[in-house]
Design a protein around this motif. Structure first.
Motif: not given
Length: 189
Positions: A112-134
């Motif tokens: 049902r969904l389009p395929l991503p270009e990013h792996r989950p670990e990349q998304v989580v790493a970005r989320l963690c980094a952005t949270t820390m930067d905030a």
């Protein structure tokens, strides 16, 4: 008024809510956005390009929203633990509402969904980094590790969603307790 690109992404998101990605037609997306099919192809080149941009847009919204949740918690006087807990709750709430985000965070994609270009670990790493930067750019290793553990704990609730709608509040309490180094049963602000 949104740009043609944004209008196309909104139209694609709307179409995806009603039907599987495999049946979404580019001509219908263009018509719903009020642009020509050529404009759609100029922006995204292919249906896969449109799908990847749609996934990226959702991920960007998740990351920005988590940073905004941290900023809002800081404005209310929250310590780093409360701020990270706010980001975890934001992630849980958004992932519960949005199948694309759930898939991006877990790696569990269906037809049902389009395929991503990013792996989950990349998304989580970005989320963690952005949270820390905030958290005002704090780079303390211990805080960074604790924040990542807290967000990954919250992510487990995305993988196997709880039946209890109050679960995000419980996750927030545990995440905050983790970061404060207090027992999980201790009340959290």
């Amino acid at each position: 008024m949104p740009s043609a690109r944004e209008a196309l992404l909104i139209a694609a998101q709307t179409a995806l809510a009603d039907q599987p990605w495999a049946t979404v037609r580019m001509v219908e997306v263009a018509a719903a956005a009020g642009v020509s099919r050529q404009t759609l192809y100029n922006e995204f080149r292919t249906k896969e390009g449109l799908g990847a941009a749609l996934v990226d847009r959702q991920i960007d919204g998740l990351v920005t929203g988590a940073a905004d949740a941290v900023t809002a918690a800081r404005r209310l006087g929250g310590d780093p633990a409360a701020c990270c807990a706010a980001a975890a709750v934001w992630m849980l709430d958004r992932a519960r509402e949005e199948p694309l985000l759930r898939a991006a965070l877990t790696g569990f994609w269906d037809s049902r969904l389009p395929l991503p270009e990013h792996r989950p670990e990349q998304v989580v790493a970005r989320l963690c980094a952005t949270t820390m930067d905030a958290l005002c750019g704090t780079r303390e290793a211990e805080l960074r590790r604790a924040c990542e553990v807290g967000l990954r704990l919250a992510l487990s609730y995305v993988v196997v969603p709880p039946a209890d709608p109050a679960a995000p509040a419980g996750v927030a309490a545990v995440v905050a307790a983790l970061l404060r180094g207090t027992p999980a049963g201790t009340p959290v602000d």
